[in-house]
Scaffold this motif. Structure first.
Motif, short mmCIF file in Angstrom:
data_model
loop_
_atom_site.label_atom_id
_atom_site.label_comp_id
_atom_site.label_asym_id
_atom_site.label_seq_id
_atom_site.Cartn_x
_atom_site.Cartn_y
_atom_site.Cartn_z
N ALA A 1 0.83 -1.21 0.00
CA ALA A 1 0.00 0.00 0.00
C ALA A 1 0.86 1.26 0.00
CB ALA A 1 -0.93 0.00 1.22
N ASN A 2 2.15 1.08 -0.23
CA ASN A 2 3.09 2.20 -0.19
C ASN A 2 3.98 2.21 -1.44
OD1 ASN A 2 3.97 4.45 1.41
ND2 ASN A 2 5.84 3.34 1.93
N MET A 3 3.47 1.68 -2.53
CA MET A 3 4.29 1.45 -3.71
C MET A 3 4.77 2.72 -4.39
SD MET A 3 5.10 -1.61 -3.90
CE MET A 3 5.96 -1.41 -5.45
N VAL A 4 3.96 3.77 -4.40
CA VAL A 4 4.38 5.01 -5.07
C VAL A 4 5.61 5.59 -4.36
CG1 VAL A 4 3.73 7.34 -5.76
CG2 VAL A 4 2.06 5.48 -5.93
N ALA A 5 5.54 5.66 -3.04
CA ALA A 5 6.70 6.17 -2.29
C ALA A 5 7.91 5.27 -2.47
CB ALA A 5 6.34 6.28 -0.80
N HIS A 6 7.67 3.96 -2.55
CA HIS A 6 8.77 3.01 -2.76
C HIS A 6 9.46 3.26 -4.11
CE1 HIS A 6 11.03 -0.71 -2.82
NE2 HIS A 6 10.46 -1.05 -3.95
N LEU A 7 8.67 3.47 -5.15
CA LEU A 7 9.24 3.74 -6.47
C LEU A 7 10.02 5.05 -6.47
CD1 LEU A 7 6.20 2.72 -8.72
CD2 LEU A 7 8.36 1.46 -8.46
N LEU A 8 9.50 6.06 -5.80
CA LEU A 8 10.19 7.35 -5.72
C LEU A 8 11.53 7.22 -5.00
CD1 LEU A 8 7.09 9.52 -4.80
CD2 LEU A 8 8.43 9.76 -6.91
N ALA A 9 11.54 6.48 -3.90
CA ALA A 9 12.78 6.30 -3.14
C ALA A 9 13.81 5.54 -3.96
CB ALA A 9 12.48 5.56 -1.84
N ARG A 10 13.37 4.52 -4.66
CA ARG A 10 14.30 3.72 -5.47
C ARG A 10 14.90 4.54 -6.60
NH1 ARG A 10 11.82 -1.60 -8.05
NH2 ARG A 10 10.97 -0.05 -9.49
N GLU A 11 14.09 5.36 -7.25
CA GLU A 11 14.60 6.21 -8.33
C GLU A 11 15.50 7.31 -7.81
OE1 GLU A 11 14.32 6.30 -11.78
OE2 GLU A 11 13.68 4.24 -11.49
N ALA A 12 15.29 7.73 -6.57
CA ALA A 12 16.13 8.78 -5.99
C ALA A 12 17.59 8.36 -5.89
CB ALA A 12 15.59 9.17 -4.62
N LEU A 13 17.84 7.05 -5.85
CA LEU A 13 19.21 6.55 -5.79
C LEU A 13 20.03 6.96 -7.01
CD1 LEU A 13 18.51 2.92 -4.51
CD2 LEU A 13 19.54 4.78 -3.19
N SER B 1 1.45 18.72 -9.23
CA SER B 1 0.31 18.59 -10.13
C SER B 1 0.45 17.45 -11.13
CB SER B 1 0.06 19.91 -10.90
OG SER B 1 -0.19 20.96 -9.98
N VAL B 2 1.56 17.42 -11.87
CA VAL B 2 1.78 16.35 -12.85
C VAL B 2 2.84 15.40 -12.31
CG1 VAL B 2 2.46 15.79 -15.21
CG2 VAL B 2 1.19 17.90 -14.74
N PRO B 3 2.52 14.13 -12.12
CA PRO B 3 3.47 13.20 -11.50
C PRO B 3 4.59 12.78 -12.43
CG PRO B 3 1.48 12.03 -12.14
CD PRO B 3 1.22 13.49 -12.40
N PHE B 4 5.66 12.24 -11.84
CA PHE B 4 6.72 11.64 -12.63
C PHE B 4 6.13 10.49 -13.45
CE2 PHE B 4 9.04 13.09 -8.74
CZ PHE B 4 9.85 14.04 -9.35
N PRO B 5 6.55 10.31 -14.69
CA PRO B 5 5.97 9.25 -15.54
C PRO B 5 6.08 7.85 -14.94
CG PRO B 5 7.23 10.79 -16.87
CD PRO B 5 7.49 11.16 -15.45
N PHE B 6 7.15 7.56 -14.21
CA PHE B 6 7.36 6.19 -13.74
C PHE B 6 6.45 5.80 -12.57
CE2 PHE B 6 10.40 8.78 -11.37
CZ PHE B 6 10.24 8.32 -10.07
N VAL B 7 5.69 6.76 -12.01
CA VAL B 7 4.75 6.41 -10.94
C VAL B 7 3.29 6.50 -11.38
CG1 VAL B 7 6.36 7.11 -9.12
CG2 VAL B 7 4.69 8.77 -10.00
N VAL B 8 3.06 6.84 -12.63
CA VAL B 8 1.68 7.02 -13.11
C VAL B 8 0.86 5.75 -12.95
CG1 VAL B 8 0.26 7.43 -15.16
CG2 VAL B 8 2.21 8.92 -14.69
N ASP B 9 1.41 4.63 -13.36
CA ASP B 9 0.66 3.36 -13.25
C ASP B 9 0.33 3.03 -11.81
OD1 ASP B 9 0.73 3.08 -15.98
OD2 ASP B 9 2.38 1.63 -16.00
N ALA B 10 1.28 3.23 -10.91
CA ALA B 10 1.05 2.94 -9.50
C ALA B 10 0.00 3.88 -8.91
CB ALA B 10 2.35 3.05 -8.71
N LEU B 11 0.02 5.13 -9.31
CA LEU B 11 -0.99 6.08 -8.85
C LEU B 11 -2.38 5.68 -9.34
CD1 LEU B 11 0.92 9.45 -9.41
CD2 LEU B 11 0.11 8.58 -7.20
N GLU B 12 -2.46 5.27 -10.59
CA GLU B 12 -3.74 4.84 -11.14
C GLU B 12 -4.25 3.60 -10.43
OE1 GLU B 12 -3.16 4.41 -15.31
OE2 GLU B 12 -3.22 6.56 -15.72
N PHE B 13 -3.36 2.68 -10.12
CA PHE B 13 -3.75 1.47 -9.40
C PHE B 13 -4.31 1.83 -8.02
CE2 PHE B 13 -2.84 -2.02 -6.48
CZ PHE B 13 -3.47 -3.08 -7.14
N ASP B 14 -3.65 2.76 -7.33
CA ASP B 14 -4.09 3.17 -5.99
C ASP B 14 -5.45 3.84 -6.03
OD1 ASP B 14 -1.83 2.16 -4.82
OD2 ASP B 14 -0.84 4.09 -4.53
#
Length: 225
Positions: free
Chosen positions: A188-200, A210-223
């Motif tokens: 239930a925390n996948m968007v934050a997980h993807l953001l942290a991983r990409e921050a590396l 307003s407009v999210p990073f492209p790599f989290v769009v699918d996870a946001l839609e799923f949530d």
């Protein structure tokens, strides 16, 4: 499982850096045991930071998918990722409103390596600092998938580095009204997980609104389903 992970870590420590001799020639049994214990301890801390008391979590019946905050509230999810090879950490957090609408996301690279529970606590601290910088100080739910961090919020101790980070969190939290800290499962925390991983892979903090990073769009839609 912890035993096998510790053994793998031990093998890596002994063989990762090639030398003209065998490191085992210079390490006695006592030193091997120390390395083994440290590897096992690190794995235990990583597991506790990510899963905590697994039986307690499963019995709690926690949701496996992100849920919207109450009407009029905002929810901030945080996470941390570790790169032991490059001695780096990444923090990520995402802000959404009670309709599930994306408001903002942040990626924070950090050129140092801490223990997993410390990294998770640092991510929460960075997230609170960011909220303050945006003057968002009321009706906030902060979710984290590290049960140790959430359970440590009400307590007060300054023995370890983790304790000091938690004290920083409590100090910053005093500037907020209606701020709650909630534990959430990793699923239930996948968007934050993807953001942290990409921050590396970043060199500087990156914010988006307003407009999210492209790599989290699918996870946001799923949530938002």
């Amino acid at each position: 499982m912890a035993i096998w992970i510790a053994l793998l870590a031990l093998v890596w420590l002994l063989t990762a850096r090639p030398t003209p001799w065998s490191l085992l020639d210079f390490i006695d049994d006592a030193q091997v045991q120390v390395i083994f214990n440290e590897a096992q301890s690190y794995f235990t801390e990583w597991y506790q930071a990510n899963y905590g008391d697994e039986q307690l979590i499963n019995k709690a019946g926690l949701p496996t998918q992100w849920s919207r905050p109450p009407s009029g509230w905002l929810k901030l999810n945080t996470d941390a990722a570790l790169d032991s090879n490059n001695l780096k950490m990444g923090f990520g957090f995402v802000l959404r409103d009670s309709s599930g609408e994306f408001k903002a996301a942040v990626q924070v690279p950090y050129n140092s390596l801490c223990r997993p529970d410390e990294a998770e606590a640092m991510a929460v601290r960075e997230a609170l600092k960011w909220l303050k910088s945006q003057n968002i100080l009321n009706f906030i739910q902060l979710e984290c998938d590290c049960i140790k961090v959430i359970n440590s919020v009400p307590t007060s101790s300054t023995i370890t580095y983790f304790d000091l980070i938690m004290q920083d969190i409590r100090d910053i939290a005093r500037d907020f009204c209606n701020l709650s800290f909630l534990f959430v499962k990793r699923s239930a925390n996948m968007v934050a997980h993807l953001l942290a991983r990409e921050a590396l892979f970043k060199t500087d903090r990156v914010d988006c609104f307003s407009v999210p990073f492209p790599f989290v769009v699918d996870a946001l839609e799923f949530d938002s389903r």
